[in-house]
Write a protein that holds these residues in place. Structure first.
Motif, PDB file in Angstrom:
ATOM      1  N   ILE A  98       0.836  -1.205   0.000  1.00 27.90           N
ATOM      2  CA  ILE A  98       0.000   0.000   0.000  1.00 27.90           C
ATOM      3  C   ILE A  98       0.870   1.253   0.000  1.00 27.90           C
ATOM      4  O   ILE A  98       0.491   2.276  -0.591  1.00 27.90           O
ATOM      5  N   ILE A  99       2.029   1.199   0.629  1.00 27.32           N
ATOM      6  CA  ILE A  99       2.964   2.333   0.539  1.00 27.32           C
ATOM      7  C   ILE A  99       3.350   2.577  -0.919  1.00 27.32           C
ATOM      8  O   ILE A  99       3.317   3.707  -1.422  1.00 27.32           O
ATOM      9  N   ALA A 100       3.709   1.484  -1.618  1.00 22.25           N
ATOM     10  CA  ALA A 100       4.086   1.612  -3.026  1.00 22.25           C
ATOM     11  C   ALA A 100       2.902   2.065  -3.872  1.00 22.25           C
ATOM     12  O   ALA A 100       3.061   2.885  -4.793  1.00 22.25           O
ATOM     13  N   GLN A 101       1.714   1.547  -3.572  1.00 18.94           N
ATOM     14  CA  GLN A 101       0.532   1.929  -4.338  1.00 18.94           C
ATOM     15  C   GLN A 101       0.220   3.409  -4.191  1.00 18.94           C
ATOM     16  O   GLN A 101      -0.047   4.113  -5.170  1.00 18.94           O
ATOM     17  N   SER A 102       0.236   3.903  -2.959  1.00 20.21           N
ATOM     18  CA  SER A 102      -0.099   5.315  -2.736  1.00 20.21           C
ATOM     19  C   SER A 102       0.929   6.233  -3.386  1.00 20.21           C
ATOM     20  O   SER A 102       0.581   7.293  -3.911  1.00 20.21           O
ATOM     21  N   ALA A 103       2.205   5.817  -3.364  1.00 18.00           N
ATOM     22  CA  ALA A 103       3.236   6.612  -4.026  1.00 18.00           C
ATOM     23  C   ALA A 103       3.019   6.626  -5.535  1.00 18.00           C
ATOM     24  O   ALA A 103       3.165   7.670  -6.192  1.00 18.00           O
ATOM     25  N   MET A 104       2.667   5.473  -6.101  1.00 21.03           N
ATOM     26  CA  MET A 104       2.439   5.406  -7.545  1.00 21.03           C
ATOM     27  C   MET A 104       1.239   6.249  -7.949  1.00 21.03           C
ATOM     28  O   MET A 104       1.276   6.945  -8.974  1.00 21.03           O
ATOM     29  N   ALA A 144       8.056  14.799  -7.251  1.00 21.64           N
ATOM     30  CA  ALA A 144       7.010  13.779  -7.095  1.00 21.64           C
ATOM     31  C   ALA A 144       7.438  12.736  -6.069  1.00 21.64           C
ATOM     32  O   ALA A 144       6.619  12.247  -5.287  1.00 21.64           O
ATOM     33  N   GLY A 145       8.736  12.407  -6.068  1.00 22.27           N
ATOM     34  CA  GLY A 145       9.237  11.448  -5.091  1.00 22.27           C
ATOM     35  C   GLY A 145       9.127  11.956  -3.666  1.00 22.27           C
ATOM     36  O   GLY A 145       8.784  11.197  -2.749  1.00 22.27           O
ATOM     37  N   VAL A 146       9.391  13.240  -3.456  1.00 22.77           N
ATOM     38  CA  VAL A 146       9.273  13.820  -2.111  1.00 22.77           C
ATOM     39  C   VAL A 146       7.806  13.829  -1.663  1.00 22.77           C
ATOM     40  O   VAL A 146       7.493  13.517  -0.513  1.00 22.77           O
ATOM     41  N   LYS A 147       6.901  14.186  -2.578  1.00 27.95           N
ATOM     42  CA  LYS A 147       5.470  14.139  -2.243  1.00 27.95           C
ATOM     43  C   LYS A 147       5.056  12.718  -1.875  1.00 27.95           C
ATOM     44  O   LYS A 147       4.305  12.501  -0.917  1.00 27.95           O
ATOM     45  N   ALA A 148       5.533  11.745  -2.660  1.00 26.66           N
ATOM     46  CA  ALA A 148       5.212  10.355  -2.367  1.00 26.66           C
ATOM     47  C   ALA A 148       5.797   9.913  -1.029  1.00 26.66           C
ATOM     48  O   ALA A 148       5.203   9.110  -0.304  1.00 26.66           O
ATOM     49  N   LEU A 241       6.860  -1.739 -10.243  1.00 23.72           N
ATOM     50  CA  LEU A 241       6.209  -1.690  -8.934  1.00 23.72           C
ATOM     51  C   LEU A 241       6.509  -2.946  -8.126  1.00 23.72           C
ATOM     52  O   LEU A 241       6.622  -2.881  -6.902  1.00 23.72           O
ATOM     53  N   SER A 242       6.654  -4.100  -8.797  1.00 22.48           N
ATOM     54  CA  SER A 242       6.964  -5.343  -8.088  1.00 22.48           C
ATOM     55  C   SER A 242       8.308  -5.249  -7.375  1.00 22.48           C
ATOM     56  O   SER A 242       8.464  -5.712  -6.239  1.00 22.48           O
ATOM     57  N   TYR A 243       9.283  -4.640  -8.030  1.00 23.85           N
ATOM     58  CA  TYR A 243      10.615  -4.518  -7.426  1.00 23.85           C
ATOM     59  C   TYR A 243      10.606  -3.501  -6.292  1.00 23.85           C
ATOM     60  O   TYR A 243      11.314  -3.670  -5.293  1.00 23.85           O
ATOM     61  N   GLN A 244       9.803  -2.472  -6.432  1.00 23.47           N
ATOM     62  CA  GLN A 244       9.690  -1.498  -5.348  1.00 23.47           C
ATOM     63  C   GLN A 244       9.049  -2.147  -4.121  1.00 23.47           C
ATOM     64  O   GLN A 244       9.530  -1.976  -2.997  1.00 23.47           O
ATOM     65  N   VAL A 245       7.973  -2.912  -4.334  1.00 26.74           N
ATOM     66  CA  VAL A 245       7.311  -3.585  -3.218  1.00 26.74           C
ATOM     67  C   VAL A 245       8.244  -4.597  -2.564  1.00 26.74           C
ATOM     68  O   VAL A 245       8.291  -4.719  -1.335  1.00 26.74           O
TER      69      VAL A 245
END
Length: 286
Positions: A98-104, A144-148, A241-245
Motif C-alpha cells: 500500500i505504501i508503493a501503491q499510494s506513491a504510484m 514527485a518522489g518527495v510528495k510520495a 512496482l513489483s521490485y519497489q514492493v
C-alpha cells in the motif's frame, strides 16, 4: 565597536560598501562545471514543492484511500487467511504494497501538471532558459518522489497504529525512502512521457486511470508472485512496482528480498523514464 570591513565596488577604488552588502549590487558568481546540473535540478524540485505550501489538500485526500485499504481489505483478509504470506499476518504483508501503491497513484498523474503548465505558458518560459530539459524533468520527478515520501510516512503511521510489526532501523528506513523516491520518479516520468504523446489532460487522465490498476494488480503488492497465473507472473517480472514492493517488504518486515536487483531495476527505470520524458518534452511546447 569595530566596523565591518569595506568591500570595493568593481571598477572604483573609492566607492565601498560594508562587508556583505556587496551582494546587493554584485551578483554572485554563477555555478560552472559539474555543479550546474545538480543546482538546477534542486531548483526545479524546490519550485515544485513550493506548491504544497499553498494547497495541501492533495496530501490529505490521498491519505484516505491507503487507510481504507489497510482498514478494510487488510483487516478482512487477515481474518480469513485466504492468501499465503509465509507466516506473517496479511496486514503486515499488505502494508509495504500500500505504501508503493499510494506513491504510484501520486506520481502517475504528474503529467497533468506539466500539461497545465503548457496551457498557462509556464513551460514555454522554462524551455527558453539555459536549464537542460533533463534537469527540468529530473527536478519534477524527484519533487514527485518527495510528495510520495510524505504520503509514505502517513501510511507507515497508520500501519503502526494498526499494529503492523515494522522495523524502525534508521538505515532501513533510509533505504525505504530511496525506494519510494526512485519508484515515484519512474512513474512520474512515465506520466510525463504519456503527456508528451497525447498532449491533452483528458486523454492523459483516461490513460492514467487505465494503467494504474493493471500496474497495481500486476505486481506483488497484494499477493505473492507464486500464486499468480503464469501470464501474470510474466507481467510482474517487467513491472517496476513489483521490485519497489519487494524492496519495501524486505526492508520494513525483514522478509527475503533481492535488494541489489530491486534497486538496480528502479534506478534503471528512473533513468530511462527521465530520458524518455526529456525527449518528448519539446512536443508539449509546440
Amino acid at each position: 565597536m569595530s566596523e565591518a570591513p569595506a568591500v570595493p565596488l568593481p571598477g572604483s577604488a573609492e566607492r565601498v560598501l560594508p562587508g556583505g552588502l556587496d551582494l546587493l549590487v554584485v551578483p554572485p558568481r554563477a555555478r560552472t562545471g559539474w555543479r550546474v546540473l545538480p543546482a538546477r535540478v534542486a531548483a526545479m524540485c524546490a519550485v515544485e514543492l513550493q506548491k504544497l505550501r499553498h494547497d495541501r489538500t492533495e496530501l490529505y485526500t490521498r491519505a484516505i484511500q491507503p487507510a481504507l485499504w489497510l482498514l478494510i481489505f487488510g483487516e478482512t483478509f487477515t481474518r480469513i487467511h485466504a492468501i499465503p504470506t509465509g507466516g506473517i499476518p496479511y496486514l503486515d504483508y499488505l502494508a509495504p504494497g500500500i505504501i508503493a501503491q499510494s506513491a504510484m497513484f501520486i506520481a502517475i498523474f504528474y503529467g497533468i501538471m506539466i500539461i497545465w503548465e503548457r496551457d498557462a505558458g509556464i513551460l514555454t518560459k522554462l524551455l527558453v532558459t539555459p536549464t537542460p530539459r533533463s534537469a527540468l524533468i529530473t527536478g519534477k520527478a524527484f519533487a514527485a518522489g518527495v510528495k510520495a515520501l510524505i504520503q509514505a510516512v502517513v501510511v507507515v503511521v497508520i500501519a503502526a497504529l494498526l499494529g503492523v510489526a515494522m522495523t524502525w532501523n534508521p538505515l532501513r528506513l533510509l533505504g525505504v525512502a530511496v525506494a519510494v523516491v526512485l519508484g515515484s520518479a519512474f512513474f512520474s516520468c512515465l506520466s510525463m512521457s504519456i503527456a508528451g504523446i497525447v498532449l491533452t489532460r483528458d486523454r492523459l487522465m483516461g490513460i492514467g486511470q487505465a494503467i494504474t490498476m493493471p500496474l497495481f494488480f500486476g505486481s506483488n503488492a497484494l499477493y505473492p508472485v507464486a500464486v499468480m497465473p503464469g501470464w501474470l507472473q510474466a507481467v510482474s517480472l517487467v513491472n517496476p512496482l513489483s521490485y519497489q514492493v519487494d524492496a519495501l517488504r524486505g526492508l520494513l518486515l525483514g522478509t527475503p528480498a533481492h535488494l541489489a536487483l530491486d534497486y538496480g531495476v528502479l534506478l534503471v527505470a528512473a533513468a530511462l523514464g527521465i530520458l524518455s520524458a526529456s525527449s518528448l518534452l519539446g512536443r508539449l511546447a509546440r
